[in-house]
Design a protein around this motif. Structure first.
Motif, mmCIF file in Angstrom:
data_model
loop_
_atom_site.group_PDB
_atom_site.id
_atom_site.type_symbol
_atom_site.label_atom_id
_atom_site.label_comp_id
_atom_site.label_asym_id
_atom_site.label_seq_id
_atom_site.Cartn_x
_atom_site.Cartn_y
_atom_site.Cartn_z
ATOM 1 N N THR A 78 33.153 7.096 16.725
ATOM 2 C CA THR A 78 31.779 7.610 16.648
ATOM 3 C C THR A 78 30.986 6.880 15.559
ATOM 4 O O THR A 78 29.788 7.083 15.423
ATOM 5 C CB THR A 78 31.795 9.117 16.335
ATOM 6 N N ILE A 79 31.669 6.026 14.821
ATOM 7 C CA ILE A 79 31.043 5.306 13.711
ATOM 8 C C ILE A 79 29.957 4.360 14.199
ATOM 9 O O ILE A 79 28.913 4.218 13.564
ATOM 10 C CB ILE A 79 32.103 4.531 12.888
ATOM 11 N N VAL A 80 30.176 3.700 15.331
ATOM 12 C CA VAL A 80 29.206 2.714 15.817
ATOM 13 C C VAL A 80 27.863 3.377 16.102
ATOM 14 O O VAL A 80 26.813 2.866 15.717
ATOM 15 C CB VAL A 80 29.739 1.974 17.067
ATOM 16 N N GLY A 81 27.875 4.528 16.751
ATOM 17 C CA GLY A 81 26.635 5.244 17.025
ATOM 18 C C GLY A 81 25.915 5.617 15.740
ATOM 19 O O GLY A 81 24.695 5.448 15.617
ATOM 20 N N SER A 82 26.676 6.094 14.755
ATOM 21 C CA SER A 82 26.085 6.451 13.458
ATOM 22 C C SER A 82 25.507 5.219 12.773
ATOM 23 O O SER A 82 24.420 5.266 12.199
ATOM 24 C CB SER A 82 27.136 7.078 12.545
ATOM 25 N N LEU A 83 26.237 4.126 12.841
ATOM 26 C CA LEU A 83 25.788 2.884 12.221
ATOM 27 C C LEU A 83 24.495 2.391 12.872
ATOM 28 O O LEU A 83 23.542 2.020 12.185
ATOM 29 C CB LEU A 83 26.878 1.820 12.332
ATOM 30 N N LEU A 84 24.441 2.410 14.195
ATOM 31 C CA LEU A 84 23.232 1.964 14.896
ATOM 32 C C LEU A 84 22.040 2.863 14.593
ATOM 33 O O LEU A 84 20.920 2.374 14.418
ATOM 34 C CB LEU A 84 23.483 1.895 16.399
ATOM 35 N N ARG A 85 22.269 4.172 14.509
ATOM 36 C CA ARG A 85 21.175 5.089 14.139
ATOM 37 C C ARG A 85 20.679 4.779 12.732
ATOM 38 O O ARG A 85 19.480 4.752 12.469
ATOM 39 C CB ARG A 85 21.653 6.544 14.212
ATOM 40 N N GLU A 86 21.615 4.553 11.813
ATOM 41 C CA GLU A 86 21.224 4.245 10.433
ATOM 42 C C GLU A 86 20.436 2.941 10.362
ATOM 43 O O GLU A 86 19.424 2.850 9.654
ATOM 44 C CB GLU A 86 22.469 4.149 9.545
ATOM 45 N N LEU A 87 20.881 1.927 11.094
ATOM 46 C CA LEU A 87 20.169 0.648 11.093
ATOM 47 C C LEU A 87 18.789 0.766 11.733
ATOM 48 O O LEU A 87 17.848 0.096 11.321
ATOM 49 C CB LEU A 87 20.990 -0.424 11.815
ATOM 50 N N SER A 88 18.662 1.607 12.758
ATOM 51 C CA SER A 88 17.370 1.711 13.444
ATOM 52 C C SER A 88 16.372 2.610 12.717
ATOM 53 O O SER A 88 15.174 2.508 12.949
ATOM 54 C CB SER A 88 17.566 2.209 14.874
ATOM 55 N N THR A 89 16.852 3.462 11.834
ATOM 56 C CA THR A 89 15.930 4.367 11.127
ATOM 57 C C THR A 89 15.834 4.082 9.631
ATOM 58 O O THR A 89 14.903 4.535 8.984
ATOM 59 C CB THR A 89 16.354 5.836 11.304
ATOM 60 N N GLY A 90 16.799 3.324 9.093
ATOM 61 C CA GLY A 90 16.800 3.034 7.657
ATOM 62 C C GLY A 90 15.685 2.072 7.270
ATOM 63 O O GLY A 90 15.115 1.376 8.112
ATOM 64 N N LYS A 91 15.374 2.048 6.020
ATOM 65 C CA LYS A 91 14.318 1.157 5.523
ATOM 66 C C LYS A 91 14.919 -0.174 5.070
ATOM 67 O O LYS A 91 15.952 -0.201 4.412
ATOM 68 C CB LYS A 91 13.595 1.818 4.367
ATOM 69 N N PHE A 92 14.232 -1.246 5.443
ATOM 70 C CA PHE A 92 14.616 -2.578 5.002
ATOM 71 C C PHE A 92 13.885 -2.860 3.697
ATOM 72 O O PHE A 92 12.666 -2.721 3.625
ATOM 73 C CB PHE A 92 14.234 -3.639 6.025
ATOM 74 N N VAL A 93 14.618 -3.267 2.685
ATOM 75 C CA VAL A 93 14.016 -3.601 1.403
ATOM 76 C C VAL A 93 13.590 -5.057 1.384
ATOM 77 O O VAL A 93 12.555 -5.421 0.845
ATOM 78 C CB VAL A 93 15.022 -3.323 0.253
ATOM 79 N N ARG A 94 14.393 -5.906 2.048
ATOM 80 C CA ARG A 94 14.126 -7.341 2.008
ATOM 81 C C ARG A 94 14.715 -7.989 3.256
ATOM 82 O O ARG A 94 15.795 -7.624 3.700
ATOM 83 C CB ARG A 94 14.779 -7.918 0.760
ATOM 84 N N VAL A 95 14.010 -8.972 3.800
ATOM 85 C CA VAL A 95 14.500 -9.755 4.928
ATOM 86 C C VAL A 95 14.295 -11.224 4.589
ATOM 87 O O VAL A 95 13.187 -11.632 4.246
ATOM 88 C CB VAL A 95 13.749 -9.411 6.237
ATOM 89 N N VAL A 96 15.368 -12.003 4.670
ATOM 90 C CA VAL A 96 15.297 -13.426 4.334
ATOM 91 C C VAL A 96 15.921 -14.224 5.470
ATOM 92 O O VAL A 96 17.012 -13.889 5.946
ATOM 93 C CB VAL A 96 16.064 -13.719 3.017
ATOM 94 N N GLN A 97 15.239 -15.281 5.896
ATOM 95 C CA GLN A 97 15.810 -16.157 6.908
ATOM 96 C C GLN A 97 16.822 -17.076 6.249
ATOM 97 O O GLN A 97 16.517 -17.728 5.242
ATOM 98 C CB GLN A 97 14.724 -16.985 7.590
ATOM 99 N N LYS A 98 18.028 -17.126 6.802
ATOM 100 C CA LYS A 98 19.043 -18.025 6.250
ATOM 101 C C LYS A 98 18.710 -19.457 6.641
ATOM 102 O O LYS A 98 18.261 -19.715 7.752
ATOM 103 C CB LYS A 98 20.436 -17.652 6.758
#
Length: 93
Positions: free
Chosen positions: A18-38
């Motif tokens: 059930t971790i994957v569903g929780s992880l995807l929910r967290e990623l889709s609703t969590g706030k991004f502090v920083r995004v950097v292109q590698k």
């Protein structure tokens, strides 16, 4: 962290996890502090820092896994390379 701790030598996660569903929910609703292109490479990759300082590497999949790349396409432009990278990850482990 729970997802990471569940990785073992045989699988990234079990089929009934059930971790994957929780992880995807967290990623889709969590706030991004920083995004950097590698830099480097031939495909887009983003490093995302989350509000809890977790880090995510995002690399979009350009084709479904069952699609084949045209034989006329230059090798390093190959869209299927993500499959090879997943296989390399498992072989390396």
């Amino acid at each position: 962290m729970k997802f990471f701790l569940g990785i073992n030598r045989y699988e990234l996660y079990s089929r009934n996890s059930t971790i994957v569903g929780s992880l995807l929910r967290e990623l889709s609703t969590g706030k991004f502090v920083r995004v950097v292109q590698k830099l480097g490479g031939t495909q887009l990759k983003l490093t995302i820092t989350l509000q809890d300082y977790g880090k995510v590497l995002f690399k979009p999949m350009k084709q479904t896994r069952d699609e084949e790349t045209s034989v006329d396409l230059f090798y390093f432009s190959d869209f299927e390379r993500h499959n090879a990278e997943i296989a390399a990850f498992h072989l390396d482990r």
